[in-house]
Design an enzyme around this catalytic site. Structure first.
Site, short mmCIF file in Angstrom:
data_model
loop_
_atom_site.label_atom_id
_atom_site.label_comp_id
_atom_site.label_asym_id
_atom_site.label_seq_id
_atom_site.Cartn_x
_atom_site.Cartn_y
_atom_site.Cartn_z
N LYS A 29 0.84 -1.20 0.00
CA LYS A 29 0.00 0.00 0.00
C LYS A 29 0.87 1.25 0.00
CE LYS A 29 -3.80 -0.62 2.35
NZ LYS A 29 -4.52 -0.86 3.62
N ARG A 98 -3.09 3.13 8.53
CA ARG A 98 -3.43 1.96 7.71
C ARG A 98 -2.28 0.98 7.65
NH1 ARG A 98 -4.68 4.68 2.08
NH2 ARG A 98 -5.95 2.81 1.71
N GLY A 107 -8.36 -7.36 4.40
CA GLY A 107 -9.11 -7.48 5.64
C GLY A 107 -8.34 -8.04 6.81
N ARG A 343 -3.31 -1.11 -6.50
CA ARG A 343 -2.40 -2.26 -6.52
C ARG A 343 -2.75 -3.08 -7.74
NH1 ARG A 343 -5.60 -4.89 -1.49
NH2 ARG A 343 -7.55 -4.99 -2.61
N HIS A 459 -15.69 -8.20 1.48
CA HIS A 459 -14.72 -9.10 2.10
C HIS A 459 -14.85 -10.51 1.56
CE1 HIS A 459 -13.33 -11.88 5.29
NE2 HIS A 459 -12.34 -11.03 5.37
N ARG A 582 2.38 -48.30 -12.42
CA ARG A 582 2.44 -49.23 -11.29
C ARG A 582 1.86 -50.55 -11.74
NH1 ARG A 582 0.13 -44.57 -9.60
NH2 ARG A 582 1.23 -43.35 -8.01
N ARG A 637 7.13 -49.86 -13.33
CA ARG A 637 7.74 -50.20 -12.05
C ARG A 637 7.40 -51.64 -11.69
NH1 ARG A 637 6.15 -46.91 -6.77
NH2 ARG A 637 4.27 -48.19 -6.89
N SER A 786 14.61 -42.50 -11.32
CA SER A 786 13.37 -41.76 -11.13
C SER A 786 13.21 -41.54 -9.64
CB SER A 786 12.20 -42.54 -11.70
OG SER A 786 11.02 -41.83 -11.45
N THR A 789 9.72 -39.32 -4.74
CA THR A 789 9.86 -38.34 -3.66
C THR A 789 8.89 -38.57 -2.50
OG1 THR A 789 8.51 -36.83 -4.96
CG2 THR A 789 10.90 -36.52 -5.06
N ASP A 791 8.32 -41.66 -1.01
CA ASP A 791 9.09 -42.48 -0.10
C ASP A 791 10.35 -41.76 0.39
OD1 ASP A 791 8.20 -45.10 0.74
OD2 ASP A 791 7.99 -45.55 -1.39
N CYS A 854 8.83 -39.12 -10.07
CA CYS A 854 7.49 -39.68 -10.24
C CYS A 854 6.67 -39.64 -8.96
CB CYS A 854 7.56 -41.11 -10.78
SG CYS A 854 8.39 -42.25 -9.66
N TYR A 874 12.72 -34.87 -16.74
CA TYR A 874 11.25 -34.84 -16.79
C TYR A 874 10.64 -34.94 -15.40
CZ TYR A 874 11.26 -39.91 -16.01
OH TYR A 874 11.44 -41.15 -15.47
P1 ADP Z 1 -7.87 -2.23 3.55
O1 ADP Z 1 -6.48 -2.66 3.33
O2 ADP Z 1 -8.66 -3.14 4.41
O3 ADP Z 1 -8.54 -1.87 2.26
P2 ADP Z 1 -7.42 0.55 3.94
O4 ADP Z 1 -6.25 1.00 4.70
O5 ADP Z 1 -7.32 0.64 2.48
O6 ADP Z 1 -7.79 -0.91 4.41
O7 ADP Z 1 -8.62 1.42 4.47
C1 ADP Z 1 -9.96 1.02 4.65
C2 ADP Z 1 -10.90 2.03 3.98
O8 ADP Z 1 -10.69 3.33 4.46
C3 ADP Z 1 -10.68 2.07 2.50
O9 ADP Z 1 -11.90 2.15 1.85
C4 ADP Z 1 -9.91 3.32 2.30
O10 ADP Z 1 -10.13 3.87 1.04
C5 ADP Z 1 -10.43 4.22 3.41
N1 ADP Z 1 -9.41 5.19 3.81
C6 ADP Z 1 -8.18 4.90 4.24
N2 ADP Z 1 -7.47 6.03 4.47
C7 ADP Z 1 -8.28 7.06 4.16
C8 ADP Z 1 -8.14 8.48 4.19
N3 ADP Z 1 -7.00 9.04 4.55
N4 ADP Z 1 -9.18 9.23 3.81
C9 ADP Z 1 -10.34 8.63 3.45
N5 ADP Z 1 -10.55 7.32 3.41
C10 ADP Z 1 -9.53 6.52 3.77
MG MG Z 2 7.91 -45.77 -3.41
MG MG Z 3 -7.83 -0.71 1.00
#
Ligand code: ADP
Ligand code: MG
Ligand code: MG
Length: 902
Positions: A29, A98, A107, A343, A459, A582, A637, A786, A789, A791, A854, A874
């Site tokens: 992040k 964060r 999460g 990301r 989530h 076998r 074998r 051969s 792995t 055994d 194998c 192989y």
């Molecule tokens: P996660 O990794 O679980 O997504 P985040 O750190 O991204 O957690 O944050 C959780 C939520 O809070 C996300 O929706 C993110 O966009 C929001 N958030 C995080 N920092 C800020 C900020 N500085 N201003 C507004 N929203 C934020």
């Molecule tokens: Mg064997």
């Molecule tokens: Mg996030």
């Protein structure tokens, strides 16, 4: 002295100082916030505390020297930049704290928003927002809630209940109906909850809030569910997490504000386009938590065209820059767009292939890179069957296809129950209103996950996709009642234990069990879908990438197959031979009687006649396999298991004898069998009379098999096919064993083969550690090795495979003695070292020595990479894993940087 060393350590980086390559240090992040900042994108200013600081904290239990000062310096500079001080009563700067580790762990780690609010600055915040009291008090109550829950471990439900209570008092179910006074009251209620659980008042000092939140993020690295997720995903336990401190921007300032998440392409199918969810007048966590139902991102065009256009521009730019699908989090504060995260986005297996293919078409990446971006685990997923849907099956609800696949199982409503039933071997569907990180165990145990709330980015959806688990989210026709263990849908009630079926591709939910059909990818492998002509983006992408893998790989891929049918199927999947055939099954079924005769034989004549009767049967088996593998090598074998495995179990025999005696029947044969079983009993059969030892002890047994193989090869060759038999002797530990068997075999082969042109190789398994350690000697008598792995692992570790996995592996995994069972993925350091030694010394003694593997590791992605590194010729694996091994062997060949295959 440690203190001395760390004084000058840089623990805090301004966003402007980092970049996307610094994931190890700044977490994903933080590194990406820095990258976006440097791209000139609108990122709220902030700084990142490094994973080094986290590791130092976790090692010593206190913040490393210098950290507090560095935070102070960066905070001051942030305050100067923003023209506001943290928690200032008149005009407060607020920040979010964060977590963010090198690998994204959705999460898992915690975030606290609105840090800096207290009883005084809440008024200042309201003033900042033009007297928007409602907003200020809503922000404050969120702070107490998040801070309480994540920093001080106050049970989250308590806050939820208080919120529900406030809504009930107001006669509404919508958060937005609560006004400033209601929220002020709620803040009081929250504070009491906080006090009750922590024994202290909610901290009013902004800097204390910040420090406690940072510390809590550090500590959350070792929270139980984070540990569990890492183990699942094979993320190393010692990376630590970074902490990002980010200036708050507000999506909850009114209808012209909001927050959302988006993908630059569809993470489900890979299709191009804009995919996302948007929620007006809300703070970020609301979208992710799926608390309110979001609108599709396209709606934003209507709500706020300027921000929408800017967002699309940024998304295009990010894709171009990262050369991949990106997922992003953004917030709009009164018409001003802010980027809060990006990301390289998680995606389904199908999307991974499709997107990699598209990016090649778009010229953003080359085929090597495309190959690198998919993996065997994803391919394996695509080979799962899907539902077969006839008119008989009407869905009862439709949610969002959040993670594809087809799953049927018994409904459960709690994580605990899911774990329980799964342990009994049941397949279960975990049904929740929405999942949260505490459901992780249940999600792992379940076959599929069904939620009534939340979008593609909830989530449940994110975690399920990561695990490759079928998930339907946001099926809002379903009324879930967890305490009563039931849900209702379309007027029907489904209670715990009833079977439902969910389709993670279409989002449809069915009552009862829906039959399944094979995957298109499997049909393609089987040759019934022509990738050049079929209108299926996935099949075309798979074909293209597989072809590239085949062109690049140095490892050949063979299959383990014992029958003609298996051999034929594996060949369609691309197997280039059989690495393990076998012969045990050739002693079962209607041949049992002959085998019993063989075992009970008391004279040479009796034994020879039993063997003579087995010979033609085995020959026919081999003929069928050689025919199917026309032109390709087939490693057979010789018989490996202890012979008593072919007799009925002791208890059963004892009962049979007793019953027959009672009835006054003739029990001579049963008694003889019983006596034989008793005589042959072994304390440790896996270390007993088996493998090559049988061949040396039972005259004529191996000879019969060798003759059957040679005769079958000659016969098939006469019919115009090309048989390439390789005779493999199991369980050899000393070259003398192999020499003895070999001398006898060569005589028979010479006699049978004559001038037919058939060539028969003789080699051995390397599965006893002593064989690996004396491989130089053994190679003198072997044309190929051969590696067995399974055994080899069993004997290198001293683990009885059939016992240990259930008995104590869970504890070993928990203690981190290994991150994954060594039977699943090769133990590079120990067992792998034996493989390396044997490969090197074997080749030194006989340069043309063929080397293969194998064991089941032959189809395990990480192990395939290892065998590539060792330079085997192989790998051999079960037919269904053949495509996976082909793909991974190709990836191993193009991955020069040795980076992980995650
Ligand atoms: P996660 O990794 O679980 O997504 P985040 O750190 O991204 O957690 O944050 C959780 C939520 O809070 C996300 O929706 C993110 O966009 C929001 N958030 C995080 N920092 C800020 C900020 N500085 N201003 C507004 N929203 C934020
Ligand atoms: Mg064997
Ligand atoms: Mg996030």
């Amino acid at each position: 002295m440690a203190a001395q060393e760390t004084v000058d350590h840089k623990y805090v980086y301004d966003f402007a100082e980092g970049n996307k390559e610094l994931k190890e240090l700044l977490g994903g992040k933080g590194a990406n916030l820095a990258e976006m900042t440097n791209l000139g994108l609108p990122v709220p200013p902030g700084f990142t505390i490094t994973t080094e600081a986290c590791k130092a904290y976790l090692a010593t239990g206190r913040e490393p020297d210098g950290l507090a000062d560095q935070i102070e310096t960066h905070l001051e500079s942030l305050e100067r930049q923003m023209g506001r001080r943290l928690g200032d009563p008149q005009d407060p700067l607020l920040v979010s704290v964060r977590s963010g580790a090198k690998f994204s762990m959705p999460g898992m780690m915690e975030t606290v928003l609105n840090v800096g609010l207290n009883d005084r600055s809440v008024v200042g915040l309201s003033n900042q927002a033009g007297g928007n009291d409602r907003f200020a008090w809503d922000s404050y109550r969120r702070l107490i809630q998040m801070f309480g829950k994540t920093v001080c471990e106050v049970p989250g439900e308590e806050f939820e209940h208080a919120l529900d209570e406030a809504k009930r008092a107001k006669g509404t179910t919508n958060d937005l109906d609560l006004d400033a006074d209601d929220l002020r009251g709620l803040v009081d209620a929250y504070k009491s909850i906080f006090l009750k659980h922590t024994g202290r008042d909610f901290p009013q000092e902004p800097r204390e809030q910040l420090d406690l939140a940072i510390r809590a993020v550090f500590e959350s690295w070792n929270a139980e569910r984070a540990v569990l997720y890492r183990r699942q995903e094979r993320i190393p336990a010692d990376l630590g997490t970074a902490v990002n401190v980010v200036t708050m921007v507000f999506g909850n300032l009114g209808p012209d504000s909001g927050t959302g998440v988006a993908f630059t392409r569809d993470p489900g199918s890979g299709a191009q386009g804009i995919y996302g969810d948007y929620l007006a007048n809300a703070q970020g966590e609301d979208v992710v938590a799926g608390i309110r139902n979001t609108v599709p991102l396209q709606e934003l065009e209507r709500l706020d065209k300027k921000s929408y256009d800017e967002l699309l521009g940024i998304m295009a730019r990010l894709e171009e820059h990262y050369k991949d699908l990106c997922d992003i989090e953004f917030t709009i504060e009164r018409g001003k767009l802010w980027m809060l995260q990006t990301r390289v986005g998680k995606r389904t297996a199908a999307a991974a292939f499709v997107i990699a293919g598209q990016l090649v078409d778009e010229g953003l990446i080359d085929l090597d890179e495309a190959l690198h971006r998919v993996n065997g685990a994803q391919l394996a997923q695509l080979m799962f069957p899907r539902f077969r849907l006839d008119h008989e099956f009407e869905p009862v609800a439709k949610g969002i296809g959040a993670s594809p696949g087809a799953a049927s199982g018994k409904v459960v409503f709690t994580s605990a129950r899911a774990v329980e039933l799964a342990a009994e071997g049941e397949s279960v569907i975990l049904v929740r209103r929405e999942t949260n990180p505490d459901d992780l165990n249940g999600m792992i145990a379940a076959q599929g996950i069904l939620t009534s709330r939340g979008g593609k980015t909830s989530h449940a959806a994110v975690v399920a996709r990561g695990m490759g688990k079928t998930c339907v989210s946001g099926a809002d026709d379903i009324e879930v009642n967890v305490p009563a263990k039931r849900f209702t849908v379309a007027g029907q009630t489904v209670t715990e234990g009833d079977v439902v079926s969910i389709d993670g591709t279409t989002g449809k939910v069915y009552l009862g069990e829906v039959p399944v059909m094979p995957s298109e990818v499997v049909q393609y492998f089987e040759g019934s879908l022509d990738p050049e002509h079929v209108d299926n983006a996935l099949v075309r992408a798979v074909h293209r990438i597989m072809s590239h893998a085949d062109a690049k790989r140095q490892l050949a891929v063979r299959t383990n197959a014992d029958t003609g049918a298996d051999a034929a199927r594996a060949r369609r999947f691309g197997a280039e031979g059989i690495g393990l055939c076998r012969t045990e099954h050739m002693f079962l079924g209607d041949r049992r009687e002959l085998v019993e005769k063989l075992i009970l034989a008391r004279t040479d004549d009796e034994r020879e006649s039993a063997l003579a009767a087995l010979l033609p049967l085995q020959r026919d088996d081999f003929k069928e396999i050689f025919r199917e593998m026309d032109g390709l090598p087939v490693t057979v074998r010789l018989i490996d298991p202890p012979l008593h495995e072919f007799l009925p179990p002791l208890e059963q025999l004892a009962v049979n004898v007793a019953v027959a005696q009672e009835r006054g029947e003739d029990v001579a044969k049963e008694e003889a069998l019983l006596a034989a079983v008793r005589r042959m009993h072994e304390e440790n059969p896996m270390l007993g009379l088996r493998g090559v030892r049988l061949g040396l002890v039972i005259p004529g047994l191996f000879a019969m098999q060798v003759r059957a193989i040679a005769e079958a090869a000659v016969s098939v060759t006469r019919d115009g096919a090309v048989a390439k038999p390789e005779i493999m002797v199991p369980l050899v530990g000393a070259v003398q064993e192999l020499e003895t068997v070999r001398a006898e075999a060569e005589k028979i082969i010479a006699e049978v083969v004559g001038d037919s042109g058939v060539e028969v190789l003789i080699g051995t398994m390397i599965e006893v550690p002593r064989a690996a350690l004396t491989a130089g000697q053994i190679a003198e008598a072997a044309q190929f090795f051969s590696f067995g792995t399974n055994d080899l692992t069993q004997m290198a570790w001293g683990f009885s495979r059939d016992d240990v996995e259930g008995a104590f592996f869970w504890r070993y995994l928990e203690l981190g003695i290994f991150g994954i069972s060594p039977f699943e993925s090769i133990d590079r350091d120990g067992v792998g070292r034996l493989v390396r030694i044997a490969a090197e010394e074997g080749r030194a003694a006989r340069p043309e020595l063929k080397l293969g593997v194998c064991g089941e590791h032959g189809g395990d992605p990480d192990s395939v990479h290892f065998f590539h590194e060792v330079g085997l010729d192989y790998v051999s694996c079960s037919p269904f894993r053949v495509p996976v091994a082909r793909l991974e062997a190709g990836r191993a060949a193009v991955e020069t940087d040795g980076s992980d295959s995650r």
